[in-house]
Design a protein around this motif. Structure first.
Motif, PDB file in Angstrom:
ATOM      1  N   SER A  71     -10.638   1.407  -6.302  1.00 28.68           N
ATOM      2  CA  SER A  71     -10.078   0.288  -5.559  1.00 28.68           C
ATOM      3  C   SER A  71     -11.200  -0.667  -5.164  1.00 28.68           C
ATOM      4  O   SER A  71     -12.203  -0.250  -4.577  1.00 28.68           O
ATOM      5  N   SER A  73     -14.323   6.450   0.483  1.00 29.62           N
ATOM      6  CA  SER A  73     -14.709   5.068   0.703  1.00 29.62           C
ATOM      7  C   SER A  73     -16.216   4.925   0.538  1.00 29.62           C
ATOM      8  O   SER A  73     -16.984   5.590   1.229  1.00 29.62           O
ATOM      9  N   GLU A  88     -14.935  -0.485  -0.995  1.00 19.66           N
ATOM     10  CA  GLU A  88     -14.646  -1.463   0.045  1.00 19.66           C
ATOM     11  C   GLU A  88     -15.228  -0.952   1.355  1.00 19.66           C
ATOM     12  O   GLU A  88     -15.563   0.231   1.470  1.00 19.66           O
ATOM     13  N   HIS A 106       0.816  -1.212   0.000  1.00 21.35           N
ATOM     14  CA  HIS A 106       0.000   0.000   0.000  1.00 21.35           C
ATOM     15  C   HIS A 106       0.850   1.262   0.000  1.00 21.35           C
ATOM     16  O   HIS A 106       0.492   2.252  -0.645  1.00 21.35           O
ATOM     17  N   LEU A 113      -4.958   4.715  -0.490  1.00 19.70           N
ATOM     18  CA  LEU A 113      -5.605   5.935  -0.970  1.00 19.70           C
ATOM     19  C   LEU A 113      -5.499   7.085   0.028  1.00 19.70           C
ATOM     20  O   LEU A 113      -6.099   8.140  -0.187  1.00 19.70           O
ATOM     21  N   LEU A 115     -11.714   2.678   3.805  1.00 22.84           N
ATOM     22  CA  LEU A 115     -10.741   3.210   2.864  1.00 22.84           C
ATOM     23  C   LEU A 115      -9.405   2.486   3.027  1.00 22.84           C
ATOM     24  O   LEU A 115      -8.840   2.465   4.115  1.00 22.84           O
ATOM     25  N   PRO A 116      -8.868   1.870   1.969  1.00 24.05           N
ATOM     26  CA  PRO A 116      -7.568   1.208   2.099  1.00 24.05           C
ATOM     27  C   PRO A 116      -6.459   2.236   2.262  1.00 24.05           C
ATOM     28  O   PRO A 116      -6.534   3.336   1.695  1.00 24.05           O
ATOM     29  N   SER A 158     -12.841   4.111  -3.325  1.00 21.92           N
ATOM     30  CA  SER A 158     -12.796   2.700  -2.934  1.00 21.92           C
ATOM     31  C   SER A 158     -14.211   2.196  -2.698  1.00 21.92           C
ATOM     32  O   SER A 158     -14.992   2.831  -1.981  1.00 21.92           O
ATOM     33  N   SER A 182     -11.900  -5.167  -4.029  1.00 24.93           N
ATOM     34  CA  SER A 182     -11.149  -6.279  -3.438  1.00 24.93           C
ATOM     35  C   SER A 182     -11.983  -7.546  -3.332  1.00 24.93           C
ATOM     36  O   SER A 182     -13.217  -7.515  -3.366  1.00 24.93           O
ATOM     37  N   GLN A 208     -18.982  -4.608  -6.637  1.00 25.26           N
ATOM     38  CA  GLN A 208     -18.031  -3.499  -6.617  1.00 25.26           C
ATOM     39  C   GLN A 208     -17.704  -3.044  -8.037  1.00 25.26           C
ATOM     40  O   GLN A 208     -17.708  -1.847  -8.350  1.00 25.26           O
TER      41      GLN A 208
END
Length: 413
Positions: free
Chosen positions: A279, A179, A163, A132, A170, A166-167, A161, A281, A261
């Motif tokens: 993003s 996110s 997901e 990341h 980012l 937020l990963p 994102s 996943s 997604q």
């Protein structure tokens, strides 16, 4: 309500990570996003990152069936040559990856072999931090795309994102992406609309830290509204260029979370939003036991989601500017364990798809016999791929983002 309580609510509800909260993730309504669509260069590309959490077994994804060391190292786990989806005389894909094999034959799939980094770490969390942040020596507190976002102006709409949180990739130093979970966020029982509104409202005389926490929550609620507007504005009856009706885009039913997604990514691309990075996943790849069946199920989900998404993107000019990169935090060990699974390893493969991607092999395949304590030795540094994506997809100088990293994979595009 004090800052600590706000922060606890945001973090424990899974809506945003601590780094993004500190950076101040932001969002706008769909009207704001569409207002910027005309300002974007129609030749600019969009990057979609697909993270496979858990450490996907690369050797049973891109299978070296022509190497006798493969079957010798994992006799119960290895796929016989007759079951492998053949790519050439030495390598093939997992039987679940039927759609990706078709992409390969059509020159639409690139496979980067031996992807990794120096002094690999077998911890999920440490290795993912490295991927990341793009800082193998000492992972920092900003993500590589967060740093790109800082330089690109910090507008959260540029990096979204889909997901649950937020990963870190980012989260920048002064900004963060947005996110947007696929399903509606469910507040804790007993929290009314009025209470949620209060979380997002500024209070007279409050500190800067309290105001920032409130603004984060308000922005995240705005992103939810943006996505609802994207769905509502989609013209479900519009025919595609081939004269066929557009496919259904519901997020429920039998569709997998990754399908949902990527469905939202597709809607946003088709609506002309200004986002340059998405993003998404898929998890569950930590296959220490009974790997073969579980991985096949997960790879089947991946294959169907990617195939449907890339098919859909091929039908529009904006979609043909999309590049998809699929990676995992590490591969698995060469030798199977006693539970018909594999343990944490090192190097693996990275997949790229898109109309502008040059299909085929990139990088050198690691040896299955010249190992590092039982693990594959990496042959391609993942920062070479990142730098290439920054240059060729995001049209930016990788130097400030990747600490003047010089490596490139010039053959990818």
């Amino acid at each position: 309500m004090d800052t600590l309580t706000r922060r606890k609510f945001l973090l424990t509800s899974g809506v945003v990570g601590a780094s993004a909260l500190a950076a101040g993730a932001g969002a706008y309504g769909l009207r704001d996003v569409l207002d910027t669509a005309g300002d974007r260069d129609p030749e600019s590309r969009t990057l979609v990152l697909v993270t496979l959490y858990g450490g996907n077994d690369g050797l049973n994804t891109v299978i070296p069936y022509g190497d006798p060391a493969y079957a010798a190292a994992r006799p119960e786990l290895a796929y016989p040559a007759g079951e492998v989806l053949r790519l050439d005389d030495d390598f093939g894909l997992n039987p679940a990856l039927v759609g990706l094999q078709k992409r390969w034959s059509g020159d639409g799939l690139a496979i980067v072999r031996g992807i990794g980094y120096p002094k690999p770490d077998r911890s999920h969390f440490r290795s993912m931090d490295i991927w990341h942040t793009a800082q193998p020596d000492r992972p920092g507190n900003t993500g590589w795309l967060g740093r790109w976002l800082d330089a690109a102006g910090g507008d959260p709409r540029l990096a979204v994102s889909f997901e649950p949180a937020l990963p870190p990739l980012l989260a920048g130093a002064s900004s963060a992406g947005a996110s947007v979970p696929v399903t509606d966020r469910k507040a804790t029982k007993g929290l009314s609309t009025e209470t949620l509104t209060a979380f997002a409202a500024a209070e007279a005389g409050e500190s800067a830290a309290r105001a920032r926490a409130a603004a984060c929550f308000a922005d995240l609620r705005s992103v939810d509204e943006m996505i609802r507007e994207v769905r509502d504005s989609a013209d479900a009856d519009a025919p595609d260029p081939d004269g066929e009706e557009a496919p259904a885009t519901a997020t429920g039913g039998a569709r997998t979370p990754l399908d949902a997604q990527l469905d939202l990514v597709a809607q946003c691309v088709e609506a002309g939003v200004s986002t340059r990075v998405f993003s998404v996943s898929l998890g569950g790849f930590d296959t220490h036991a009974d790997e073969k069946q579980l991985q096949a199920v997960l790879l089947g989900q991946l294959d169907r989601a990617l195939t449907g998404f890339t098919d859909r993107m091929s039908r529009s000019e904006a979609g043909r500017k999309v590049v998809v990169a699929v990676y995992s935090e590490f591969g698995r060990r060469v030798r199977a364990n006693a539970s018909d699974g594999t343990d944490h390893g090192t190097a693996s493969d990275l997949l790229l798809l898109g109309a502008g991607v040059r299909g085929g092999w990139h990088g050198e395949a690691p040896s299955l016999t010249d190992l590092d304590d039982g693990d594959l030795k990496y042959t391609t540094d993942f920062r070479d791929v990142y730098a290439t994506l920054l240059e060729r997809v995001l049209d930016t100088d990788p130097g400030p983002v990747l600490a003047d990293w010089r490596g490139r994979l010039s053959t990818l595009f």
